[in-house]
Structure formats: structure tokens, C-alpha cells
Design an enzyme around this catalytic site. Structure first.
Site, short mmCIF file in Angstrom:
data_model
loop_
_atom_site.label_atom_id
_atom_site.label_comp_id
_atom_site.label_asym_id
_atom_site.label_seq_id
_atom_site.Cartn_x
_atom_site.Cartn_y
_atom_site.Cartn_z
N SER A 1 64.14 -70.36 20.91
CA SER A 1 63.77 -71.63 21.43
C SER A 1 62.24 -71.71 22.07
O SER A 1 62.16 -72.74 22.80
CB SER A 1 64.78 -72.17 22.71
OG SER A 1 65.00 -71.18 23.75
N CYS A 2 61.51 -70.73 21.81
CA CYS A 2 60.29 -70.97 22.37
C CYS A 2 59.25 -71.33 21.45
O CYS A 2 57.94 -71.11 21.90
CB CYS A 2 60.12 -69.26 22.85
SG CYS A 2 59.98 -68.10 21.60
#
Length: 267
Positions: free
Chosen positions: A110-111
Site C-alpha cells: 500500500s506504499c
């Protein structure tokens, strides 16, 4: 139980502060959320399953799957076994971009690294910011003081991040929460897009460590200033300077550090 948290019976164990007790503790929900674009599986994120329509739009914008909110035809949110499914529907040309990104993906996170093949892609130039606001230390202090009032999940659980959009005066216009700091920012970006609020007209405040991907999401949203309550990484500071993003870190009630303000937006 709701979409954001659950209540769990726990037992307090007294250590330095004596006193055992049976308690009810609220915990934030962390659940797998699958993201599909045009019917193609794109990613699975761990997120708090609230404000998922905002998250879907913000994720699509942050990932470059769409360039403007109106390129998303619709978003469908469905509970599925073990989690949630987000189905984002886009025109054929945008679907082709998603398919290519999904084909290239070498890591799931999710980065902001989904679909990145090499270091050159990670460090590709950011669009230079053209928006400019006029603000000051009083506005930053006001936003920090008001942030807690916009963190109901954080107050209940003490275990989530918040992202808030603030007017130049420091008034908080919109805020979103999530167990993931990147998810919270994506939700905020999506919420602003759905509400027709231009990120160029204020600054973003994050209750998180300032890593480079949060700088990139802020820049790609067109917001000229980012304030974080924790310190930045070296790459975050470098990328912010390259894009002309005013960056304020370690923002607390007593002081803050201006990491970069080349365009002189803080009086």
C-alpha cells in the site's frame, strides 16, 4: 461492530501502575481489500473498510490509473468472504493502463510501489507544483490543535492514522482515518475529489512518519504543502524539494521544523 472498529474484552495487567481490571477495548478493523480495475485484479491492500468509495477514487488517482476523477465511471463496493472487494470501472484506454501496470507488478503493497519494475521508475520526475498558498505558524498550530477532533476512530482505538485537508487559515475541511497511513491519504484525496475541493487551495496534515510515497501522493494531488507530526526520510525531503512542495515535519504543539519552503508560503 461497525466497518471501522470492534469492541474486544481484555484484561488490564498492572505493572508499574498496579490495578488489574476487566475492560472493553476498541480495536480498529484491518481487513484485506481487493482492488479491481475494469474487472482486472490489480492489488490487495490491508485497510480499514470505511470510506471505501473515497479510497477507491484516491487510490486510482494516486496510482496514476486515472488522471482526473471523471475518468472513473463508477465504484462498486462489495463485502466478500474474509474482506472487501472494490471494483473500479474506467474507460477502455484507462483499463489498458491498469492491465499494463498489473502485468508489470513485482510487489504488492500500500506504499505506492505497485507496478514499479526498477529504481528508475521509483525516482521518475514528479510534476512540478504550480499552486501556491499563503499561510503561517498560527494556521499550522490551529490545524494541529483541531486534528484530534477529527479522529473519532483514533480516539477510540489509538491505533490508526489520520489525513486532513486544511484551509490556509488552518481550519480542517476534510479528514479520513485508516490503519495504513497511505490508505488514509488516498481516502482523503478521494474524498476531496468527490466533494469538488481542490487540493491546491490548502495544505495536508498527516499524523504519520513522512515517507517519500506520502510526498509523492501529495504532489500528484496538486497540493502545495504537507505537514506531518513525525520526521521525514531523506528521500521524502529530496523529492519534496525537487517538486517544490513545502514540507513541515515534527509538527507538535510547541514547535515544528520547516524542511523546505523554497516558494515562501509560510510567513
Amino acid at each position: 461492530m461497525n466497518d471501522a472498529m470492534i469492541d474486544l474484552p481484555v484484561r488490564r495487567l498492572g505493572l508499574a501502575d498496579p490495578g488489574d481490571a476487566a475492560l472493553i477495548r476498541s480495536l480498529p478493523i484491518e481487513a484485506p481489500v481487493s482492488v479491481e480495475v475494469g474487472g482486472i485484479g490489480y492489488a490487495v491492500m490491508m485497510a480499514t473498510p470505511s470510506d471505501l468509495e473515497d479510497y477507491a477514487l484516491g487510490f486510482a488517482l494516486s496510482e496514476g490509473l486515472v488522471e482526473t476523477p471523471d475518468q472513473v465511471d463508477r465504484v462498486d463496493v462489495h463485502p466478500v468472504e474474509g474482506g472487501w472487494a472494490l471494483r473500479i470501472w474506467v474507460p477502455p484506454q484507462r483499463k489498458a493502463i491498469a492491465i499494463e501496470r498489473a502485468r508489470q507488478r513485482v510487489s504488492e503493497s500500500s506504499c505506492g510501489l505497485c507496478g514499479i519494475e526498477n529504481i528508475e521508475q521509483v525516482l521518475r520526475p514528479l510534476p512540478p507544483l504550480t499552486a501556491r498558498i499563503a499561510t503561517d505558524r498560527t494556521a499550522i498550530a490551529a490545524a494541529l490543535a483541531a486534528l484530534r477532533d477529527h479522529q473519532p476512530l483514533g480516539q477510540a482505538t489509538g491505533a490508526v492514522h489520520a489525513a486532513a485537508f486544511c484551509a490556509p487559515t488552518g481550519a480542517i475541511r476534510c479528514a479520513r482515518e485508516d490503519v495504513g497511513r497511505h490508505n488514509a491519504l488516498d481516502k482523503l484525496i478521494g474524498a476531496l475529489a468527490r466533494a469538488g475541493i481542490d487540493p491546491a487551495t490548502g495544505f495536508i496534515l498527516l499524523s504519520a512518519r513522512c515517507s517519500y510515497e506520502l510526498v509523492e501522493k501529495t504532489v500528484r494531488a496538486g497540493c502545495p504543502m504537507l505537514v506531518t507530526v513525525s520526521a521525514p526520510t531523506s528521500l521524502a525531503a529530496t523529492r519534496a524539494a525537487q517538486a517544490g512542495l513545502t514540507l513541515v515535519a515534527l509538527a507538535r504543539t510547541d514547535a515544528a521544523l520547516i524542511i523546505g519552503d523554497a516558494r515562501g508560503m509560510i510567513a
